[in-house]
Enzyme design. Structure first.
Site, PDB file in Angstrom:
ATOM      1  N   THR A   1       0.733  -1.638   0.200  1.00 43.71           N
ATOM      2  CA  THR A   1       0.168  -0.175   0.314  1.00 43.71           C
ATOM      3  C   THR A   1       0.568   0.994  -0.045  1.00 43.71           C
ATOM      4  O   THR A   1       1.802   1.475  -0.236  1.00 43.71           O
ATOM      5  CB  THR A   1      -0.691   0.017   0.915  1.00 43.71           C
ATOM      6  OG1 THR A   1      -2.160   0.944   0.920  1.00 43.71           O
ATOM      7  CG2 THR A   1      -0.325  -0.006   2.339  1.00 43.71           C
TER       8      THR A   1
ATOM      9  N   LYS B   1       3.393   1.149  -3.950  1.00 40.63           N
ATOM     10  CA  LYS B   1       2.324   0.712  -5.072  1.00 40.63           C
ATOM     11  C   LYS B   1       4.103   1.052  -6.372  1.00 40.63           C
ATOM     12  O   LYS B   1       3.500   0.157  -7.205  1.00 40.63           O
ATOM     13  CB  LYS B   1       1.255   1.274  -5.437  1.00 40.63           C
ATOM     14  CG  LYS B   1       0.756   0.407  -4.271  1.00 40.63           C
ATOM     15  CD  LYS B   1      -1.118   1.028  -4.792  1.00 40.63           C
ATOM     16  CE  LYS B   1      -1.696   0.105  -3.162  1.00 40.63           C
ATOM     17  NZ  LYS B   1      -3.152   0.300  -3.552  1.00 40.63           N
TER      18      LYS B   1
ATOM     19  N   ASP C   1      -6.519  -3.783  -8.062  1.00 39.07           N
ATOM     20  CA  ASP C   1      -6.599  -2.899  -7.693  1.00 39.07           C
ATOM     21  C   ASP C   1      -7.553  -3.206  -8.820  1.00 39.07           C
ATOM     22  O   ASP C   1      -8.594  -2.497  -8.867  1.00 39.07           O
ATOM     23  CB  ASP C   1      -5.991  -1.858  -7.508  1.00 39.07           C
ATOM     24  CG  ASP C   1      -5.793  -1.423  -6.199  1.00 39.07           C
ATOM     25  OD1 ASP C   1      -6.166  -1.999  -5.107  1.00 39.07           O
ATOM     26  OD2 ASP C   1      -4.209  -0.697  -5.608  1.00 39.07           O
TER      27      ASP C   1
ATOM     28  N   GLY D   1      -2.215   6.865  -8.699  1.00 38.27           N
ATOM     29  CA  GLY D   1      -2.206   5.546  -8.606  1.00 38.27           C
ATOM     30  C   GLY D   1      -3.327   4.397  -9.130  1.00 38.27           C
ATOM     31  O   GLY D   1      -3.750   3.329 -10.099  1.00 38.27           O
TER      32      GLY D   1
HETATM   33  P1  ATR Z   1      -3.254   7.147  -5.253  1.00 32.52           P
HETATM   34  O1  ATR Z   1      -2.028   6.464  -5.510  1.00 32.52           O
HETATM   35  O2  ATR Z   1      -4.487   6.989  -4.524  1.00 32.52           O
HETATM   36  O3  ATR Z   1      -4.400   7.750  -6.508  1.00 32.52           O
HETATM   37  P2  ATR Z   1      -1.899   9.968  -6.015  1.00 32.52           P
HETATM   38  O4  ATR Z   1      -1.149   8.960  -6.911  1.00 32.52           O
HETATM   39  O5  ATR Z   1      -1.271  10.161  -4.762  1.00 32.52           O
HETATM   40  O6  ATR Z   1      -2.814   8.024  -4.584  1.00 32.52           O
HETATM   41  O7  ATR Z   1      -3.246  10.126  -6.178  1.00 32.52           O
HETATM   42  C1  ATR Z   1      -3.915  10.951  -5.426  1.00 32.52           C
HETATM   43  C2  ATR Z   1      -5.408  11.884  -6.836  1.00 32.52           C
HETATM   44  O8  ATR Z   1      -6.313  13.239  -5.973  1.00 32.52           O
HETATM   45  C3  ATR Z   1      -4.406  12.928  -7.299  1.00 32.52           C
HETATM   46  O9  ATR Z   1      -5.198  12.969  -8.871  1.00 32.52           O
HETATM   47  C4  ATR Z   1      -4.891  14.102  -6.584  1.00 32.52           C
HETATM   48  O10 ATR Z   1      -4.728  15.360  -7.929  1.00 32.52           O
HETATM   49  P3  ATR Z   1      -3.109  15.717  -8.483  1.00 32.52           P
HETATM   50  O11 ATR Z   1      -2.964  14.701  -9.801  1.00 32.52           O
HETATM   51  O12 ATR Z   1      -3.937  17.225  -8.854  1.00 32.52           O
HETATM   52  O13 ATR Z   1      -2.365  15.874  -7.292  1.00 32.52           O
HETATM   53  C5  ATR Z   1      -6.353  13.575  -6.544  1.00 32.52           C
HETATM   54  N1  ATR Z   1      -6.489  14.853  -5.388  1.00 32.52           N
HETATM   55  C6  ATR Z   1      -5.667  14.532  -3.998  1.00 32.52           C
HETATM   56  N2  ATR Z   1      -6.305  16.077  -3.229  1.00 32.52           N
HETATM   57  C7  ATR Z   1      -6.890  16.502  -3.967  1.00 32.52           C
HETATM   58  C8  ATR Z   1      -7.527  17.601  -3.274  1.00 32.52           C
HETATM   59  N3  ATR Z   1      -7.695  18.057  -2.600  1.00 32.52           N
HETATM   60  N4  ATR Z   1      -8.330  18.384  -5.058  1.00 32.52           N
HETATM   61  C9  ATR Z   1      -8.067  17.733  -6.198  1.00 32.52           C
HETATM   62  N5  ATR Z   1      -7.732  16.384  -5.978  1.00 32.52           N
HETATM   63  C10 ATR Z   1      -6.784  16.111  -5.018  1.00 32.52           C
END
Ligand code: ATR
Length: 268
Positions: A64, A68, A104, A130
């Site tokens: 996790t 990943k 996933d 991701g």
């Molecule tokens: P995961 O692997 O769980 O998908 P991640 O790679 O950190 O985690 O991706 C998180 C996603 O949530 C991203 O698309 C992020 O947007 P950015 O690409 O602009 O960073 C989005 N995200 C997280 N917090 C956000 C917020 N407050 N408003 C809009 N998008 C958000």
């Protein structure tokens, strides 16, 4: 009963203290009467953790945040889907040979397919991280028409090009969700908070809303989607089904899905 033959599976990540994976997997081992145990390890040095996994002969590993993607370079082989997605949430140790998988993607698709067909469906996904990569890749395979909406437009553009998606937009164009039959929140927004990127006025009852956030179970988005008459797919379903596929990979046995779901719901 734990003894010298017990096979060990574990979660590695940081943080892991509140993970629901140990209760789900252990309940399933007990139900099937197989000599396995599942533990959670908060790790800070991935290279050392991999050495330990090989040396201790740990059979199955769930991966996790934040490892990943970082774990890919330590593995001996990758399942083609995990290679395409560029992220691994599952590792199987075949006598010292570590192979990475991504369950996933399967988990999200199975959760969605319980509610709808996906072929030619118009899907809007919020996010470009991701989780979004796993879901977009699975949906593309199913023949869905996908648009991405993300805060960082560059990330959305890159992902859309890589997976040959239909279009991409910045968050300011979130109104584009109105054209979608299925809306998916694949961002972390809503986790342990009462926030949602989607204004409830944008939702229509004929739409299906899937929120990958599972903590809390009833996110603000899920509550508003239900109030708007939409059908919903809970984030915990993706968590459940990725664990179900993982269980099969770790043990070679069919997972007791109902028990795993019951255990998961009781662990909230
Ligand atoms: P995961 O692997 O769980 O998908 P991640 O790679 O950190 O985690 O991706 C998180 C996603 O949530 C991203 O698309 C992020 O947007 P950015 O690409 O602009 O960073 C989005 N995200 C997280 N917090 C956000 C917020 N407050 N408003 C809009 N998008 C958000």
């Amino acid at each position: 009963m734990i003894n010298a033959q017990t096979k060990i599976c574990c979660l590695i990540g940081n943080p892991v203290a509140h993970s629901l994976s140990p209760p789900i997997h252990n309940a399933a081992y007990q139900k099937l009467g197989i000599n396995y145990v599942y533990l959670a390890f908060r790790i800070t040095d991935l290279a050392k953790a991999i050495t330990g996994i090989r040396e201790f002969g740990i059979k199955g590993i769930s991966v996790t945040i934040p490892y990943k993607e970082k774990i890919l370079k330590y593995l001996d082989d990758l399942d083609p889907l995990a290679r395409k997605i560029g992220a691994v949430n599952t590792v199987v140790n075949h006598s010292g040979f570590l192979k990475g998988y991504n369950t996933d993607c399967w988990g999200a698709i199975k959760a969605l397919k319980e509610k709808t067909k996906l072929y030619r469906k118009k899907v809007a996904i919020l996010g470009a991280g991701g989780a979004c990569r796993a879901i977009a890749s699975g949906l593309k395979e199913e023949g869905a028409k996908i648009i991405l909406i993300n805060r960082s437009i560059e990330k959305a553009k890159k992902l859309a090009k890589e997976f040959l998606l239909d279009d991409y937009f910045p968050l300011e164009r979130i109104d584009m969700i109105k054209k979608a039959e299925i809306i998916i929140n694949a961002t972390s927004v809503g986790t342990l908070s009462n926030e949602s990127l989607i204004n409830k006025e944008m939702l229509e009852s004929k739409q299906i809303v899937f929120d990958i956030v599972y903590n809390p179970k009833e996110t603000k988005l899920i509550k508003e989607a239900k109030a708007s008459g939409c059908r919903v797919v809970y984030g915990y379903k993706m968590l459940l089904y990725q664990a179900v596929y993982q269980f099969k990979l770790f043990t070679g046995r069919k997972a007791p899905v109902e028990l795993m779901e019951k255990t998961l719901l009781n662990s909230f």
